[in-house]
Design a protein around this motif. Sequence first.
Motif, PDB file in Angstrom:
ATOM      1  N   THR A  44      -5.697  -1.510   9.903  1.00  0.00           N
ATOM      2  CA  THR A  44      -5.214  -1.415   8.524  1.00  0.00           C
ATOM      3  C   THR A  44      -4.780  -2.791   8.023  1.00  0.00           C
ATOM      4  N   SER A  45      -4.727  -2.908   6.730  1.00  0.00           N
ATOM      5  CA  SER A  45      -4.277  -4.162   6.121  1.00  0.00           C
ATOM      6  C   SER A  45      -2.758  -4.163   6.017  1.00  0.00           C
ATOM      7  N   THR A  47       0.547  -6.156   3.711  1.00  0.00           N
ATOM      8  CA  THR A  47       0.940  -6.994   2.578  1.00  0.00           C
ATOM      9  C   THR A  47       2.429  -7.280   2.696  1.00  0.00           C
ATOM     10  N   TYR A  69      -1.521 -11.140   1.894  1.00  0.00           N
ATOM     11  CA  TYR A  69      -2.305  -9.955   2.282  1.00  0.00           C
ATOM     12  C   TYR A  69      -3.183 -10.309   3.479  1.00  0.00           C
ATOM     13  N   THR A  82      -0.164  -6.593  -5.914  1.00  0.00           N
ATOM     14  CA  THR A  82      -0.842  -5.806  -4.887  1.00  0.00           C
ATOM     15  C   THR A  82      -2.207  -5.342  -5.396  1.00  0.00           C
ATOM     16  N   SER A  84      -5.214  -2.799  -6.166  1.00  0.00           N
ATOM     17  CA  SER A  84      -5.342  -1.388  -6.509  1.00  0.00           C
ATOM     18  C   SER A  84      -5.870  -0.639  -5.286  1.00  0.00           C
ATOM     19  N   GLY A  85      -5.137   0.388  -4.855  1.00  0.00           N
ATOM     20  CA  GLY A  85      -5.544   1.131  -3.667  1.00  0.00           C
ATOM     21  C   GLY A  85      -6.905   1.772  -3.814  1.00  0.00           C
ATOM     22  N   LEU A  88      -9.642  -0.988  -3.780  1.00  0.00           N
ATOM     23  CA  LEU A  88      -9.768  -1.570  -2.444  1.00  0.00           C
ATOM     24  C   LEU A  88     -10.486  -0.611  -1.499  1.00  0.00           C
ATOM     25  N   SER A  89     -10.141   0.676  -1.566  1.00  0.00           N
ATOM     26  CA  SER A  89     -10.802   1.663  -0.703  1.00  0.00           C
ATOM     27  C   SER A  89     -12.276   1.797  -1.052  1.00  0.00           C
TER      28      SER A  89
END
Length: 257
Positions: A44-45, A47, A69, A82, A84-85, A88-89
């Motif tokens: 996993t990433s 931040t 990050y 951050t 955008s989830g 990014l996914s």
Amino acid sequence: MSVHRRATWGSVLAAASADSYFGGMQYLVLPFLAVYLFVIACYTSTTLPLEAATRLNATEGPQTLLLLYEAPDALFMVLRDTFSGASLSAHSWAGIALVVTAHAQKHTIPGMACGRGTARVLHRYVFGPMTLVLASVMAYYGYDLRRASDFPAFNQAMVAFVAPWIVLVPTVVGSARIGYKRTHAVLGDCLVKATVAVPLARTLGAFLQRWPADVFSHAEGYYLGIFVAAFIVAAWTCLDAYLFVRRESRSRHLKAC
């Protein structure tokens, strides 16, 4: 009649199935990609606030706290916000699936050269459309992530990243539809090699960012990794394209005799 019209699918497929990828490079490329995709899928990433990263910025407010990050492949990026989830996914998983479908499609070429109908169906109606859709999704959401980065000239870098995909996706389809067989084969090979260039660039970038004695900043390591990978893959692509044209022309000439 143009050389594209004179070329036959038989001669094109025969030449394409004898390129450097099938001549041995696959035994280097596929293990590298398998390990890379395993790392991306399993890790996993993170931040975190970047210490001492506040700066005076007249346009964004008195102070902006930057974020560090770290991607699953260990590549660092400095962010002003951050990611955008959802974007990014979509970018990450489309990229993972793209590597799989592009290389699966590549491996149908020898079967097509031998006249196997199943290989042709998989190439044209399964892996082909999936590869083009995934490339479009990966590029679009990758470009959408650009606004969060604090790297200098990152907008321009993302334009350079997206541009080849914008060109490749429609021209791969268009060249096949209008009968430009050799062009289609060369462009399709460019797309496959692009799926090698991106993981290679990110791996080199992560390595350079950790170079001893802080030789490179995060941004310098990131961009240098892209430059080195682009140079290597571009040289490989150009050499393969040249040899492909020679093989195809020779094969067509021998059949004519």
